[in-house]
Write an enzyme that holds these catalytic residues in place. Sequence first.
Site, PDB file in Angstrom:
ATOM      1  N   VAL A 110       0.875  -1.166   0.000  1.00  0.00           N
ATOM      2  CA  VAL A 110       0.000   0.000   0.000  1.00  0.00           C
ATOM      3  C   VAL A 110       0.913   1.218   0.000  1.00  0.00           C
ATOM      4  CG1 VAL A 110      -1.772   1.283   1.281  1.00  0.00           C
ATOM      5  CG2 VAL A 110      -1.786  -1.228   1.309  1.00  0.00           C
ATOM      6  N   CYS A 111       0.558   2.224  -0.793  1.00  0.00           N
ATOM      7  CA  CYS A 111       1.265   3.520  -0.788  1.00  0.00           C
ATOM      8  C   CYS A 111       2.753   3.306  -1.128  1.00  0.00           C
ATOM      9  CB  CYS A 111       1.048   4.195   0.567  1.00  0.00           C
ATOM     10  SG  CYS A 111       1.346   5.971   0.607  1.00  0.00           S
ATOM     11  N   THR A 112       3.651   3.985  -0.422  1.00  0.00           N
ATOM     12  CA  THR A 112       5.079   3.865  -0.736  1.00  0.00           C
ATOM     13  C   THR A 112       5.672   2.524  -0.305  1.00  0.00           C
ATOM     14  OG1 THR A 112       5.579   5.007   1.339  1.00  0.00           O
ATOM     15  CG2 THR A 112       5.490   6.363  -0.650  1.00  0.00           C
ATOM     16  N   ALA A 156      -2.580   2.171  -4.382  1.00  0.00           N
ATOM     17  CA  ALA A 156      -2.155   3.571  -4.386  1.00  0.00           C
ATOM     18  C   ALA A 156      -2.046   4.090  -2.944  1.00  0.00           C
ATOM     19  CB  ALA A 156      -3.127   4.388  -5.232  1.00  0.00           C
TER      20      ALA A 156
END
Lengths: 287, 287
Positions: free
Chosen positions: B159-161, B210
Amino acid sequence: MNHESLNRRDALRLLAFATAAGAIPQSLRAAETNDSAKIQKPLHIHPQQQLRMGSEQIAILVYPEFTALDALGPHYFLAGMMGATVRFVAKTLDPVPCEGASRGGFCVKPHLTFADCPEQLDLLLVPGGLTGTFAAIEDKATINFLKSRAAKTKLVGSVCTGSLVLGAAGLLKGRKATSHWQTLEVLKDVGAIPVAERIVFDGTDRVTAAGVSAGLDLGLELVRRYRGDFYAKGIQLLGEYDPQPPFPTGGNPKTADKLVVDMLNGMHAPIVEKFRTTILRLANKHH
Amino acid sequence: MNHESLNRRDALRLLAFATAAGAIPQSLRAAETNDSAKIQKPLHIHPQQQLRMGSEQIAILVYPEFTALDALGPHYFLAGMMGATVRFVAKTLDPVPCEGASRGGFCVKPHLTFADCPEQLDLLLVPGGLTGTFAAIEDKATINFLKSRAAKTKLVGSVCTGSLVLGAAGLLKGRKATSHWQTLEVLKDVGAIPVAERIVFDGTDRVTAAGVSAGLDLGLELVRRYRGDFYAKGIQLLGEYDPQPPFPTGGNPKTADKLVVDMLNGMHAPIVEKFRTTILRLANKHH
Protein backbone atom coordinates in the site's frame (compact mmCIF):
# COMPACT_ATOMS: atom_id res chain seq x y z
CA MET A 1 3.34 43.57 0.17
CA ASN A 2 5.65 42.69 -2.67
CA HIS A 3 5.31 39.55 -4.71
CA GLU A 4 8.49 37.90 -3.50
CA SER A 5 7.56 38.12 0.18
CA LEU A 6 4.14 36.68 -0.56
CA ASN A 7 5.74 33.73 -2.30
CA ARG A 8 8.17 33.16 0.51
CA ARG A 9 5.42 33.31 3.12
CA ASP A 10 3.26 30.92 1.15
CA ALA A 11 6.18 28.57 0.72
CA LEU A 12 6.73 28.54 4.46
CA ARG A 13 3.05 27.90 5.07
CA LEU A 14 3.16 24.98 2.71
CA LEU A 15 6.16 23.60 4.49
CA ALA A 16 4.39 24.04 7.81
CA PHE A 17 1.40 22.18 6.38
CA ALA A 18 3.57 19.38 5.10
CA THR A 19 5.49 19.14 8.34
CA ALA A 20 2.30 18.94 10.35
CA ALA A 21 0.96 16.26 8.07
CA GLY A 22 4.09 14.29 8.80
CA ALA A 23 4.92 14.61 5.14
CA ILE A 24 8.41 16.04 5.49
CA PRO A 25 11.00 13.86 7.16
CA GLN A 26 12.71 15.41 10.16
CA SER A 27 16.02 15.36 8.36
CA LEU A 28 14.73 17.52 5.55
CA ARG A 29 12.86 20.05 7.64
CA ALA A 30 15.72 22.21 8.84
CA ALA A 31 17.26 22.60 5.41
CA GLU A 32 13.99 23.36 3.71
CA THR A 33 12.74 25.84 6.26
CA ASN A 34 15.97 27.81 5.95
CA ASP A 35 15.95 27.79 2.21
CA SER A 36 12.50 28.11 0.73
CA ALA A 37 14.12 28.63 -2.69
CA LYS A 38 14.48 24.84 -2.83
CA ILE A 39 10.81 24.75 -3.70
CA GLN A 40 11.39 24.88 -7.41
CA LYS A 41 8.25 26.66 -8.54
CA PRO A 42 6.92 29.32 -6.15
CA LEU A 43 3.18 28.82 -5.89
CA HIS A 44 0.80 31.68 -6.56
CA ILE A 45 -2.07 30.93 -4.24
CA HIS A 46 -5.21 32.96 -4.38
CA PRO A 47 -5.96 34.53 -0.96
CA GLN A 48 -9.07 32.41 -0.27
CA GLN A 49 -7.01 29.31 -0.99
CA GLN A 50 -4.36 30.08 1.57
CA LEU A 51 -4.01 27.51 4.29
CA ARG A 52 -5.98 28.53 7.35
CA MET A 53 -4.06 27.83 10.54
CA GLY A 54 -5.47 26.85 13.93
CA SER A 55 -4.66 25.39 17.33
CA GLU A 56 -7.51 22.95 17.97
CA GLN A 57 -7.35 20.85 21.12
CA ILE A 58 -8.60 17.40 20.14
CA ALA A 59 -8.91 14.31 22.32
CA ILE A 60 -9.90 10.83 21.20
CA LEU A 61 -11.17 8.54 23.97
CA VAL A 62 -9.79 5.01 23.88
CA TYR A 63 -10.85 1.98 25.90
CA PRO A 64 -9.89 -1.69 25.68
CA GLU A 65 -11.20 -3.48 22.57
CA PHE A 66 -12.40 -0.36 20.74
CA THR A 67 -12.47 -0.74 16.94
CA ALA A 68 -9.15 0.62 15.70
CA LEU A 69 -10.44 1.94 12.38
CA ASP A 70 -13.20 3.95 14.13
CA ALA A 71 -10.47 6.05 15.73
CA LEU A 72 -7.71 5.83 13.15
CA GLY A 73 -9.86 6.97 10.21
CA PRO A 74 -10.59 10.41 11.68
CA HIS A 75 -7.18 10.52 13.38
CA TYR A 76 -5.36 10.28 10.04
CA PHE A 77 -7.07 13.41 8.71
CA LEU A 78 -7.26 15.42 11.96
CA ALA A 79 -3.57 14.83 12.70
CA GLY A 80 -2.79 16.46 9.36
CA MET A 81 -3.93 19.85 10.67
CA MET A 82 -0.88 22.00 11.37
CA GLY A 83 -1.13 23.52 14.84
CA ALA A 84 -3.81 21.13 16.11
CA THR A 85 -3.05 18.95 19.13
CA VAL A 86 -4.57 15.50 18.64
CA ARG A 87 -4.21 13.21 21.64
CA PHE A 88 -5.53 9.90 22.88
CA VAL A 89 -7.07 9.91 26.34
CA ALA A 90 -7.72 6.85 28.51
CA LYS A 91 -8.26 5.85 32.11
CA THR A 92 -4.54 5.19 32.58
CA LEU A 93 -1.43 5.59 30.42
CA ASP A 94 -1.14 1.82 29.90
CA PRO A 95 -1.26 0.71 26.25
CA VAL A 96 -4.87 0.12 25.21
CA PRO A 97 -5.45 -2.89 22.92
CA CYS A 98 -7.78 -2.40 19.98
CA GLU A 99 -10.47 -4.99 19.20
CA GLY A 100 -8.87 -8.36 18.61
CA ALA A 101 -5.40 -7.12 19.53
CA SER A 102 -5.07 -8.79 22.91
CA ARG A 103 -2.37 -11.16 21.59
CA GLY A 104 -0.92 -8.86 18.94
CA GLY A 105 -2.02 -6.08 16.68
CA PHE A 106 -2.90 -2.44 17.00
CA CYS A 107 -2.83 -0.77 20.36
CA VAL A 108 -2.74 2.83 21.47
CA LYS A 109 -0.32 4.50 23.83
CA PRO A 110 -2.51 7.19 25.43
CA HIS A 111 -1.07 10.68 25.79
CA LEU A 112 -3.38 11.67 28.64
CA THR A 113 -5.32 10.15 31.51
CA PHE A 114 -8.86 11.29 32.25
CA ALA A 115 -7.46 13.38 35.12
CA ASP A 116 -4.86 15.10 32.92
CA CYS A 117 -7.15 15.81 29.98
CA PRO A 118 -7.69 19.55 29.46
CA GLU A 119 -11.02 20.91 30.71
CA GLN A 120 -11.70 22.79 27.50
CA LEU A 121 -11.48 20.88 24.27
CA ASP A 122 -12.44 21.77 20.75
CA LEU A 123 -13.31 18.18 19.96
CA LEU A 124 -13.77 15.03 22.02
CA LEU A 125 -14.30 11.94 19.88
CA VAL A 126 -15.46 8.47 20.99
CA PRO A 127 -14.88 5.37 18.80
CA GLY A 128 -17.14 2.31 18.90
CA GLY A 129 -16.68 -1.40 19.22
CA LEU A 130 -18.53 -4.40 20.60
CA THR A 131 -17.40 -6.18 23.77
CA GLY A 132 -15.25 -3.23 24.73
CA THR A 133 -18.08 -0.79 24.15
CA PHE A 134 -20.41 -2.69 26.49
CA ALA A 135 -17.69 -2.40 29.12
CA ALA A 136 -17.14 1.32 28.42
CA ILE A 137 -20.87 1.97 28.83
CA GLU A 138 -20.79 0.22 32.20
CA ASP A 139 -17.60 1.93 33.35
CA LYS A 140 -18.38 4.78 35.74
CA ALA A 141 -15.00 6.49 35.31
CA THR A 142 -15.46 6.61 31.52
CA ILE A 143 -19.03 7.89 31.72
CA ASN A 144 -18.14 10.47 34.38
CA PHE A 145 -15.19 11.66 32.29
CA LEU A 146 -17.48 12.22 29.30
CA LYS A 147 -20.08 14.01 31.41
CA SER A 148 -17.47 16.26 33.01
CA ARG A 149 -15.78 17.24 29.75
CA ALA A 150 -18.90 17.57 27.59
CA ALA A 151 -20.08 20.80 29.19
CA LYS A 152 -16.93 22.69 28.24
CA THR A 153 -16.09 20.88 25.00
CA LYS A 154 -17.11 22.70 21.84
CA LEU A 155 -17.90 19.56 19.86
CA VAL A 156 -18.52 16.07 21.24
CA GLY A 157 -18.55 13.35 18.61
CA SER A 158 -18.59 9.64 17.97
CA VAL A 159 -18.02 7.01 15.32
CA CYS A 160 -20.06 3.80 15.06
CA THR A 161 -21.36 2.46 18.41
CA GLY A 162 -19.38 5.20 20.15
CA SER A 163 -22.71 7.05 19.94
CA LEU A 164 -24.12 4.61 22.50
CA VAL A 165 -21.35 5.56 24.92
CA LEU A 166 -22.21 9.23 24.43
CA GLY A 167 -25.85 8.32 24.87
CA ALA A 168 -25.18 6.38 28.07
CA ALA A 169 -23.50 9.51 29.41
CA GLY A 170 -26.73 11.43 28.69
CA LEU A 171 -25.11 13.52 25.97
CA LEU A 172 -27.57 12.79 23.16
CA LYS A 173 -30.89 13.52 24.87
CA GLY A 174 -33.20 15.16 22.36
CA ARG A 175 -30.38 15.23 19.82
CA LYS A 176 -30.36 14.00 16.25
CA ALA A 177 -27.72 11.30 15.96
CA THR A 178 -26.50 8.34 13.95
CA SER A 179 -24.68 5.12 14.81
CA HIS A 180 -23.67 1.85 13.15
CA TRP A 181 -26.76 1.09 11.04
CA GLN A 182 -27.57 -1.93 13.18
CA THR A 183 -27.70 0.06 16.42
CA LEU A 184 -29.49 3.10 15.03
CA GLU A 185 -32.76 2.25 16.80
CA VAL A 186 -30.95 1.77 20.13
CA LEU A 187 -30.34 5.52 20.07
CA LYS A 188 -34.00 5.96 21.04
CA ASP A 189 -33.22 4.24 24.35
CA VAL A 190 -30.85 7.08 25.22
CA GLY A 191 -33.40 9.71 24.21
CA ALA A 192 -31.78 10.56 20.87
CA ILE A 193 -33.50 10.99 17.51
CA PRO A 194 -31.98 8.45 15.08
CA VAL A 195 -31.09 9.78 11.63
CA ALA A 196 -29.96 7.26 9.02
CA GLU A 197 -27.19 9.39 7.55
CA ARG A 198 -23.44 8.97 7.37
CA ILE A 199 -22.60 12.08 9.41
CA VAL A 200 -25.14 13.87 11.61
CA PHE A 201 -24.46 17.25 13.18
CA ASP A 202 -26.84 18.47 15.88
CA GLY A 203 -26.26 22.14 16.55
CA THR A 204 -22.61 23.05 16.83
CA ASP A 205 -21.81 20.78 19.77
CA ARG A 206 -22.68 17.24 18.70
CA VAL A 207 -21.64 15.12 15.75
CA THR A 208 -22.08 11.40 15.21
CA ALA A 209 -20.85 9.23 12.34
CA ALA A 210 -22.21 5.91 11.11
CA GLY A 211 -20.32 2.59 11.26
CA VAL A 212 -16.53 2.16 11.25
CA SER A 213 -15.40 3.60 7.89
CA ALA A 214 -17.71 6.62 8.30
CA GLY A 215 -14.98 7.95 10.58
CA LEU A 216 -12.86 8.76 7.53
CA ASP A 217 -15.55 10.98 6.09
CA LEU A 218 -16.14 12.57 9.50
CA GLY A 219 -12.44 13.32 9.92
CA LEU A 220 -12.17 15.03 6.57
CA GLU A 221 -15.41 16.95 7.04
CA LEU A 222 -14.09 18.24 10.38
CA VAL A 223 -10.84 19.36 8.72
CA ARG A 224 -12.99 21.19 6.16
CA ARG A 225 -14.96 22.95 8.90
CA TYR A 226 -11.89 23.80 10.99
CA ARG A 227 -9.56 24.83 8.18
CA GLY A 228 -11.61 25.41 5.04
CA ASP A 229 -11.90 23.66 1.71
CA PHE A 230 -8.38 24.20 0.46
CA TYR A 231 -6.75 22.63 3.50
CA ALA A 232 -9.15 19.69 3.49
CA LYS A 233 -8.57 19.09 -0.20
CA GLY A 234 -4.83 19.03 0.45
CA ILE A 235 -5.18 16.35 3.12
CA GLN A 236 -7.67 14.36 1.05
CA LEU A 237 -5.26 14.23 -1.88
CA LEU A 238 -2.33 13.45 0.42
CA GLY A 239 -4.26 10.41 1.68
CA GLU A 240 -5.38 9.68 -1.90
CA TYR A 241 -8.92 9.37 -0.59
CA ASP A 242 -10.63 8.45 -3.85
CA PRO A 243 -12.56 5.45 -2.57
CA GLN A 244 -13.51 2.68 -4.98
CA PRO A 245 -15.26 -0.04 -3.00
CA PRO A 246 -15.68 -3.28 -4.97
CA PHE A 247 -19.46 -3.07 -4.47
CA PRO A 248 -20.42 0.59 -4.96
CA THR A 249 -23.81 0.21 -3.26
CA GLY A 250 -22.74 -2.50 -0.81
CA GLY A 251 -21.85 -0.36 2.20
CA ASN A 252 -25.28 1.07 2.89
CA PRO A 253 -28.14 -1.08 4.23
CA LYS A 254 -30.63 0.87 2.08
CA THR A 255 -28.90 -0.15 -1.13
CA ALA A 256 -27.00 -3.32 -0.20
CA ASP A 257 -27.94 -6.84 -1.28
CA LYS A 258 -30.96 -7.68 0.89
CA LEU A 259 -29.64 -11.17 1.68
CA VAL A 260 -26.51 -9.58 3.14
CA VAL A 261 -28.55 -7.16 5.23
CA ASP A 262 -30.69 -10.03 6.53
CA MET A 263 -27.63 -12.15 7.28
CA LEU A 264 -26.02 -9.42 9.38
CA ASN A 265 -29.30 -8.60 11.11
CA GLY A 266 -29.76 -12.27 11.96
CA MET A 267 -26.22 -12.52 13.29
CA HIS A 268 -26.25 -9.35 15.33
CA ALA A 269 -29.69 -9.50 16.92
CA PRO A 270 -28.19 -10.68 20.23
CA ILE A 271 -25.61 -7.88 20.20
CA VAL A 272 -28.17 -5.18 19.48
CA GLU A 273 -30.30 -6.65 22.26
CA LYS A 274 -27.39 -6.58 24.66
CA PHE A 275 -26.70 -2.90 23.88
CA ARG A 276 -30.37 -2.15 24.53
CA THR A 277 -30.66 -4.07 27.81
CA THR A 278 -27.37 -2.67 29.11
CA ILE A 279 -28.45 0.89 28.41
CA LEU A 280 -31.94 0.44 29.84
CA ARG A 281 -30.61 -1.25 32.97
CA LEU A 282 -28.19 1.61 33.61
CA ALA A 283 -30.88 4.22 32.91
CA ASN A 284 -33.23 2.58 35.43
CA LYS A 285 -30.47 2.41 38.02
CA HIS A 286 -30.13 6.20 37.88
CA HIS A 287 -33.85 6.87 38.45
CA MET B 1 -30.01 -33.19 3.39
CA ASN B 2 -33.13 -32.01 5.12
CA HIS B 3 -34.09 -28.42 5.38
CA GLU B 4 -33.57 -28.09 9.10
CA SER B 5 -29.98 -29.31 8.99
CA LEU B 6 -29.20 -26.88 6.19
CA ASN B 7 -30.57 -24.04 8.24
CA ARG B 8 -28.65 -25.09 11.30
CA ARG B 9 -25.42 -25.40 9.34
CA ASP B 10 -25.93 -22.02 7.75
CA ALA B 11 -26.68 -20.49 11.11
CA LEU B 12 -23.43 -21.86 12.49
CA ARG B 13 -21.54 -20.57 9.47
CA LEU B 14 -22.98 -17.15 10.01
CA LEU B 15 -21.97 -17.25 13.64
CA ALA B 16 -18.51 -18.34 12.63
CA PHE B 17 -18.39 -15.43 10.22
CA ALA B 18 -19.50 -13.00 12.87
CA THR B 19 -17.09 -14.39 15.42
CA ALA B 20 -14.21 -14.09 13.00
CA ALA B 21 -15.17 -10.53 12.18
CA GLY B 22 -14.98 -9.78 15.88
CA ALA B 23 -18.68 -9.07 15.72
CA ILE B 24 -19.78 -11.40 18.49
CA PRO B 25 -18.48 -10.63 21.94
CA GLN B 26 -16.63 -13.46 23.65
CA SER B 27 -19.32 -13.66 26.31
CA LEU B 28 -22.00 -14.37 23.74
CA ARG B 29 -20.07 -16.83 21.63
CA ALA B 30 -20.39 -19.94 23.75
CA ALA B 31 -24.10 -19.54 24.31
CA GLU B 32 -24.83 -18.80 20.68
CA THR B 33 -22.74 -21.59 19.26
CA ASN B 34 -24.51 -24.08 21.48
CA ASP B 35 -27.92 -22.79 20.66
CA SER B 36 -28.30 -21.71 17.09
CA ALA B 37 -32.05 -21.43 17.66
CA LYS B 38 -31.34 -18.07 19.26
CA ILE B 39 -31.01 -16.71 15.75
CA GLN B 40 -34.61 -15.72 15.48
CA LYS B 41 -35.17 -16.14 11.76
CA PRO B 42 -33.30 -19.04 10.13
CA LEU B 43 -31.79 -17.70 6.94
CA HIS B 44 -32.45 -19.38 3.63
CA ILE B 45 -29.27 -18.72 1.73
CA HIS B 46 -28.95 -19.66 -1.89
CA PRO B 47 -26.03 -22.09 -2.39
CA GLN B 48 -23.84 -19.67 -4.36
CA GLN B 49 -24.28 -17.15 -1.58
CA GLN B 50 -22.99 -19.41 1.14
CA LEU B 51 -19.95 -18.15 2.95
CA ARG B 52 -16.80 -19.65 1.49
CA MET B 53 -14.35 -20.64 4.20
CA GLY B 54 -10.56 -20.60 4.05
CA SER B 55 -7.38 -20.71 6.08
CA GLU B 56 -5.22 -18.00 4.50
CA GLN B 57 -1.86 -17.27 6.11
CA ILE B 58 -1.45 -13.49 5.98
CA ALA B 59 1.44 -11.41 7.28
CA ILE B 60 1.66 -7.62 7.35
CA LEU B 61 5.17 -6.22 7.65
CA VAL B 62 5.56 -3.37 10.11
CA TYR B 63 8.54 -1.08 10.69
CA PRO B 64 8.99 2.05 12.81
CA GLU B 65 7.05 5.09 11.53
CA PHE B 66 4.98 3.25 8.92
CA THR B 67 1.66 4.94 8.14
CA ALA B 68 -0.92 3.29 10.39
CA LEU B 69 -3.85 3.62 7.99
CA ASP B 70 -1.88 1.91 5.18
CA ALA B 71 -1.87 -1.26 7.28
CA LEU B 72 -5.07 -0.86 9.26
CA GLY B 73 -7.32 -0.28 6.25
CA PRO B 74 -6.64 -3.70 4.70
CA HIS B 75 -6.26 -5.29 8.14
CA TYR B 76 -9.82 -4.37 9.11
CA PHE B 77 -11.27 -6.27 6.16
CA LEU B 78 -8.78 -9.17 6.03
CA ALA B 79 -9.17 -9.87 9.75
CA GLY B 80 -12.88 -10.35 9.12
CA MET B 81 -12.19 -13.55 7.17
CA MET B 82 -13.13 -16.55 9.33
CA GLY B 83 -10.30 -19.06 9.38
CA ALA B 84 -7.64 -16.68 8.08
CA THR B 85 -4.60 -15.97 10.23
CA VAL B 86 -3.63 -12.31 9.96
CA ARG B 87 -0.43 -11.40 11.79
CA PHE B 88 1.99 -8.51 12.03
CA VAL B 89 5.62 -9.35 11.43
CA ALA B 90 8.61 -7.20 12.41
CA LYS B 91 12.31 -7.41 13.08
CA THR B 92 11.68 -7.96 16.80
CA LEU B 93 8.58 -8.37 19.00
CA ASP B 94 9.01 -4.87 20.48
CA PRO B 95 6.01 -2.56 19.92
CA VAL B 96 6.41 -0.72 16.62
CA PRO B 97 5.33 2.94 16.64
CA CYS B 98 3.30 4.14 13.69
CA GLU B 99 4.14 7.44 11.97
CA GLY B 100 3.96 10.26 14.48
CA ALA B 101 3.35 7.93 17.42
CA SER B 102 6.75 8.18 19.08
CA ARG B 103 5.26 10.07 22.06
CA GLY B 104 1.77 8.54 21.94
CA GLY B 105 -0.64 7.11 19.45
CA PHE B 106 -1.01 3.96 17.45
CA CYS B 107 1.58 1.25 17.68
CA VAL B 108 1.62 -2.40 16.74
CA LYS B 109 2.53 -5.35 18.89
CA PRO B 110 4.01 -7.78 16.31
CA HIS B 111 2.96 -11.42 16.47
CA LEU B 112 6.03 -12.70 14.68
CA THR B 113 9.68 -11.85 14.10
CA PHE B 114 11.23 -12.20 10.65
CA ALA B 115 12.82 -15.46 11.84
CA ASP B 116 9.52 -16.91 13.09
CA CYS B 117 7.42 -15.92 10.09
CA PRO B 118 6.16 -18.97 8.16
CA GLU B 119 8.02 -19.75 4.94
CA GLN B 120 4.84 -20.15 2.93
CA LEU B 121 2.35 -17.33 3.07
CA ASP B 122 -0.76 -16.64 1.07
CA LEU B 123 -0.26 -12.90 1.38
CA LEU B 124 2.57 -10.68 2.55
CA LEU B 125 1.62 -7.01 2.67
CA VAL B 126 3.90 -3.98 3.10
CA PRO B 127 2.55 -0.58 4.20
CA GLY B 128 4.17 2.72 3.25
CA GLY B 129 5.29 5.83 5.06
CA LEU B 130 7.92 8.53 4.75
CA THR B 131 10.90 8.74 7.11
CA GLY B 132 10.28 5.18 8.25
CA THR B 133 10.05 3.93 4.70
CA PHE B 134 13.44 5.40 3.78
CA ALA B 135 14.85 3.52 6.76
CA ALA B 136 13.07 0.28 5.78
CA ILE B 137 14.51 0.51 2.26
CA GLU B 138 17.99 0.88 3.72
CA ASP B 139 17.52 -1.89 6.28
CA LYS B 140 19.21 -5.10 5.11
CA ALA B 141 17.27 -7.37 7.47
CA THR B 142 13.95 -6.02 6.14
CA ILE B 143 14.97 -6.31 2.50
CA ASN B 144 16.42 -9.80 3.02
CA PHE B 145 13.25 -10.91 4.78
CA LEU B 146 11.14 -9.76 1.83
CA LYS B 147 13.45 -11.44 -0.68
CA SER B 148 13.46 -14.70 1.26
CA ARG B 149 9.68 -14.87 1.69
CA ALA B 150 8.66 -13.58 -1.74
CA ALA B 151 9.65 -16.76 -3.59
CA LYS B 152 7.27 -18.95 -1.60
CA THR B 153 4.51 -16.39 -0.95
CA LYS B 154 1.52 -16.64 -3.24
CA LEU B 155 0.81 -12.91 -3.30
CA VAL B 156 3.17 -10.10 -2.31
CA GLY B 157 1.49 -6.72 -1.98
CA SER B 158 1.90 -3.15 -0.85
CA VAL B 159 0.00 0.00 0.00
CA CYS B 160 1.27 3.52 -0.79
CA THR B 161 5.08 3.87 -0.74
CA GLY B 162 5.30 0.27 0.49
CA SER B 163 5.71 -0.43 -3.23
CA LEU B 164 9.14 1.20 -3.07
CA VAL B 165 10.18 -1.22 -0.33
CA LEU B 166 9.06 -4.12 -2.53
CA GLY B 167 10.89 -2.51 -5.41
CA ALA B 168 14.08 -2.07 -3.39
CA ALA B 169 13.92 -5.80 -2.66
CA GLY B 170 13.85 -6.43 -6.43
CA LEU B 171 10.30 -7.76 -6.32
CA LEU B 172 8.74 -5.45 -8.93
CA LYS B 173 11.19 -5.87 -11.82
CA GLY B 174 9.25 -5.84 -15.08
CA ARG B 175 5.99 -5.76 -13.11
CA LYS B 176 3.07 -3.40 -13.47
CA ALA B 177 2.65 -1.56 -10.19
CA THR B 178 1.20 1.49 -8.50
CA SER B 179 2.23 3.62 -5.51
CA HIS B 180 1.24 6.88 -3.82
CA TRP B 181 0.54 9.12 -6.84
CA GLN B 182 3.54 11.28 -6.03
CA THR B 183 5.99 8.37 -6.10
CA LEU B 184 4.52 6.62 -9.13
CA GLU B 185 7.44 7.60 -11.37
CA VAL B 186 9.98 6.38 -8.82
CA LEU B 187 8.75 2.86 -9.59
CA LYS B 188 10.72 3.09 -12.84
CA ASP B 189 13.92 3.26 -10.78
CA VAL B 190 13.18 -0.22 -9.43
CA GLY B 191 12.42 -1.56 -12.90
CA ALA B 192 8.63 -1.56 -12.50
CA ILE B 193 6.04 -0.31 -14.98
CA PRO B 194 4.00 2.43 -13.25
CA VAL B 195 0.23 2.22 -13.71
CA ALA B 196 -1.85 5.12 -12.38
CA GLU B 197 -4.64 3.00 -10.94
CA ARG B 198 -5.94 2.46 -7.43
CA ILE B 199 -5.18 -1.26 -7.32
CA VAL B 200 -2.81 -2.99 -9.74
CA PHE B 201 -2.50 -6.77 -9.96
CA ASP B 202 0.41 -8.20 -11.94
CA GLY B 203 -0.12 -11.87 -12.56
CA THR B 204 -1.30 -13.74 -9.50
CA ASP B 205 1.68 -12.96 -7.29
CA ARG B 206 1.93 -9.18 -7.07
CA VAL B 207 -0.54 -6.49 -6.07
CA THR B 208 0.08 -2.85 -5.27
CA ALA B 209 -2.35 -0.20 -4.05
CA ALA B 210 -2.16 3.57 -4.39
CA GLY B 211 -1.78 6.01 -1.48
CA VAL B 212 -2.93 5.41 2.12
CA SER B 213 -6.72 5.00 1.87
CA ALA B 214 -6.37 2.75 -1.20
CA GLY B 215 -5.54 0.05 1.34
CA LEU B 216 -9.22 -0.17 2.29
CA ASP B 217 -10.21 -0.95 -1.29
CA LEU B 218 -7.35 -3.42 -1.59
CA GLY B 219 -8.38 -5.22 1.59
CA LEU B 220 -11.95 -5.63 0.48
CA GLU B 221 -10.95 -6.68 -3.04
CA LEU B 222 -8.71 -9.37 -1.55
CA VAL B 223 -11.57 -10.63 0.64
CA ARG B 224 -13.67 -10.83 -2.54
CA ARG B 225 -10.99 -12.86 -4.33
CA TYR B 226 -10.32 -15.15 -1.37
CA ARG B 227 -13.91 -15.69 -0.25
CA GLY B 228 -16.23 -14.57 -3.03
CA ASP B 229 -18.72 -11.74 -3.43
CA PHE B 230 -21.15 -12.70 -0.70
CA TYR B 231 -18.50 -12.80 2.01
CA ALA B 232 -16.96 -9.52 0.86
CA LYS B 233 -20.35 -7.84 0.76
CA GLY B 234 -20.95 -8.98 4.34
CA ILE B 235 -17.73 -7.43 5.56
CA GLN B 236 -18.26 -4.26 3.53
CA LEU B 237 -21.68 -3.74 5.10
CA LEU B 238 -20.37 -4.61 8.55
CA GLY B 239 -17.79 -1.83 8.16
CA GLU B 240 -20.47 0.38 6.59
CA TYR B 241 -18.04 1.13 3.79
CA ASP B 242 -20.19 3.55 1.82
CA PRO B 243 -17.62 6.30 1.41
CA GLN B 244 -18.77 9.88 0.98
CA PRO B 245 -15.69 12.09 0.81
CA PRO B 246 -16.49 15.81 1.12
CA PHE B 247 -14.85 16.43 -2.27
CA PRO B 248 -15.93 13.57 -4.54
CA THR B 249 -13.17 14.20 -7.10
CA GLY B 250 -10.59 15.48 -4.60
CA GLY B 251 -8.71 12.26 -3.88
CA ASN B 252 -7.34 11.62 -7.35
CA PRO B 253 -4.61 13.82 -8.88
CA LYS B 254 -6.25 13.49 -12.31
CA THR B 255 -9.48 15.09 -11.12
CA ALA B 256 -8.43 17.12 -8.07
CA ASP B 257 -8.18 20.89 -7.93
CA LYS B 258 -4.98 21.68 -9.87
CA LEU B 259 -3.80 24.18 -7.26
CA VAL B 260 -3.92 21.44 -4.64
CA VAL B 261 -1.97 19.05 -6.87
CA ASP B 262 0.64 21.74 -7.51
CA MET B 263 0.87 22.56 -3.80
CA LEU B 264 1.53 18.95 -2.83
CA ASN B 265 3.97 18.46 -5.69
CA GLY B 266 5.83 21.58 -4.61
CA MET B 267 5.96 20.41 -1.02
CA HIS B 268 6.99 16.86 -1.71
CA ALA B 269 9.60 17.32 -4.42
CA PRO B 270 12.42 16.82 -1.89
CA ILE B 271 10.81 13.63 -0.56
CA VAL B 272 10.30 12.12 -3.98
CA GLU B 273 13.90 13.03 -4.78
CA LYS B 274 15.10 11.36 -1.60
CA PHE B 275 13.21 8.15 -2.45
CA ARG B 276 14.81 8.20 -5.89
CA THR B 277 18.38 8.84 -4.74
CA THR B 278 18.11 6.27 -1.93
CA ILE B 279 16.91 3.60 -4.34
CA LEU B 280 19.48 4.41 -7.01
CA ARG B 281 22.31 4.49 -4.50
CA LEU B 282 21.35 1.06 -3.16
CA ALA B 283 20.95 -0.34 -6.68
CA ASN B 284 24.43 0.86 -7.63
CA LYS B 285 25.90 -0.60 -4.47
CA HIS B 286 24.73 -4.04 -5.53
CA HIS B 287 26.31 -3.83 -8.99
